[in-house]
Design a protein around this motif. Sequence first.
Motif, short mmCIF file in Angstrom:
data_model
loop_
_atom_site.label_atom_id
_atom_site.label_comp_id
_atom_site.label_asym_id
_atom_site.label_seq_id
_atom_site.Cartn_x
_atom_site.Cartn_y
_atom_site.Cartn_z
N LYS A 165 119.12 -46.11 -46.08
CA LYS A 165 119.69 -46.35 -47.40
C LYS A 165 119.84 -45.05 -48.19
CE LYS A 165 118.02 -51.04 -48.26
NZ LYS A 165 117.08 -51.84 -49.07
N THR A 166 118.85 -44.20 -48.05
CA THR A 166 118.90 -42.93 -48.75
C THR A 166 120.08 -42.09 -48.26
OG1 THR A 166 116.50 -42.94 -49.03
CG2 THR A 166 117.60 -40.82 -49.27
N ILE A 167 120.24 -41.98 -46.95
CA ILE A 167 121.34 -41.21 -46.37
C ILE A 167 122.68 -41.78 -46.84
CG2 ILE A 167 122.50 -40.54 -44.22
CD1 ILE A 167 119.79 -39.16 -44.60
N LYS A 168 122.82 -43.10 -46.77
CA LYS A 168 124.07 -43.74 -47.15
C LYS A 168 124.35 -43.59 -48.64
CE LYS A 168 124.58 -47.27 -43.60
NZ LYS A 168 124.74 -48.70 -43.36
N GLY A 169 123.30 -43.50 -49.42
CA GLY A 169 123.48 -43.38 -50.87
C GLY A 169 123.89 -41.98 -51.31
N TYR A 170 123.50 -40.96 -50.58
CA TYR A 170 123.75 -39.58 -50.99
C TYR A 170 124.89 -38.89 -50.25
CZ TYR A 170 119.61 -39.47 -53.93
OH TYR A 170 118.71 -39.71 -54.93
N TYR A 171 125.27 -39.42 -49.12
CA TYR A 171 126.29 -38.74 -48.32
C TYR A 171 127.46 -39.66 -48.04
CZ TYR A 171 122.62 -35.33 -47.62
OH TYR A 171 121.64 -34.41 -47.84
N PRO A 172 128.65 -39.09 -47.90
CA PRO A 172 129.81 -39.91 -47.55
C PRO A 172 129.70 -40.40 -46.10
CG PRO A 172 130.44 -37.59 -47.61
CD PRO A 172 129.01 -37.68 -48.10
N GLN A 173 130.44 -41.44 -45.81
CA GLN A 173 130.36 -42.08 -44.49
C GLN A 173 130.59 -41.10 -43.35
OE1 GLN A 173 132.98 -45.43 -44.15
NE2 GLN A 173 132.56 -45.71 -41.99
N GLU A 174 131.44 -40.12 -43.52
CA GLU A 174 131.73 -39.16 -42.45
C GLU A 174 130.50 -38.35 -42.05
OE1 GLU A 174 133.60 -38.63 -45.66
OE2 GLU A 174 134.62 -40.42 -44.98
N ARG A 175 129.55 -38.20 -42.95
CA ARG A 175 128.35 -37.38 -42.68
C ARG A 175 127.18 -38.19 -42.14
NH1 ARG A 175 127.04 -32.96 -45.96
NH2 ARG A 175 125.58 -32.62 -44.27
N TRP A 176 127.27 -39.51 -42.18
CA TRP A 176 126.14 -40.35 -41.75
C TRP A 176 125.73 -40.05 -40.31
CZ3 TRP A 176 127.94 -45.86 -43.63
CH2 TRP A 176 127.95 -45.88 -45.02
N ALA A 177 126.68 -39.86 -39.44
CA ALA A 177 126.36 -39.60 -38.03
C ALA A 177 125.58 -38.30 -37.87
CB ALA A 177 127.64 -39.54 -37.20
N ASP A 178 125.80 -37.32 -38.77
CA ASP A 178 125.04 -36.07 -38.72
C ASP A 178 123.54 -36.31 -38.90
OD1 ASP A 178 127.48 -34.82 -38.49
OD2 ASP A 178 127.56 -34.18 -40.60
N TYR A 179 123.22 -37.39 -39.60
CA TYR A 179 121.83 -37.70 -39.89
C TYR A 179 121.27 -38.83 -38.99
CZ TYR A 179 122.35 -34.74 -43.93
OH TYR A 179 122.57 -33.66 -44.74
N GLY A 180 122.04 -39.19 -37.97
CA GLY A 180 121.56 -40.20 -37.03
C GLY A 180 121.78 -41.62 -37.50
N VAL A 181 122.71 -41.81 -38.44
CA VAL A 181 123.02 -43.15 -38.93
C VAL A 181 124.41 -43.53 -38.40
CG1 VAL A 181 123.36 -44.60 -40.96
CG2 VAL A 181 121.66 -42.76 -41.02
N PRO A 182 124.46 -44.33 -37.34
CA PRO A 182 125.74 -44.65 -36.70
C PRO A 182 126.52 -45.75 -37.41
CG PRO A 182 123.97 -45.70 -35.50
CD PRO A 182 123.33 -44.87 -36.58
N ASP A 183 125.95 -46.36 -38.44
CA ASP A 183 126.61 -47.48 -39.10
C ASP A 183 127.93 -47.07 -39.75
OD1 ASP A 183 124.43 -48.91 -38.41
OD2 ASP A 183 123.56 -49.02 -40.41
N LYS A 184 128.83 -48.02 -39.78
CA LYS A 184 130.10 -47.81 -40.48
C LYS A 184 130.30 -49.02 -41.38
CE LYS A 184 132.14 -45.15 -36.89
NZ LYS A 184 132.32 -43.90 -36.91
N ARG A 185 130.91 -48.80 -42.52
CA ARG A 185 131.16 -49.92 -43.43
C ARG A 185 132.39 -50.65 -43.04
NH1 ARG A 185 129.52 -47.64 -49.38
NH2 ARG A 185 127.40 -47.23 -48.80
#
Length: 103
Positions: A83-103
Amino acid sequence: MPKTVELQIEKGRCLVEGLRKHVKEMGEKGISNAEIDLMEESLNQLSVANEEVDSLREQLQPKVKHMNDVLASVKTTYVEAKKTIKGYYPQERWADYGVPDKR
């Protein structure tokens, strides 16, 4: 003791008891004291093996509970970090942090 095993032991012991009472009749039909003894020994082995399994289950139960508690904690931490990653970064950057989810 699982009901299936308990019932089989009970039925087997009843059969052994009945066969012992009528061993002379059954001897003519192919069932001897040796076979009855073997059946009784097998039932005893099943009973002992079942007791061992019950003992192991008792030892395992608290460990499984502990593992489930740790798993719930890990999941909670994961969800919060995601949730923290998704709240602070745009979707394109989520994968950089190991969050593979897409909206």
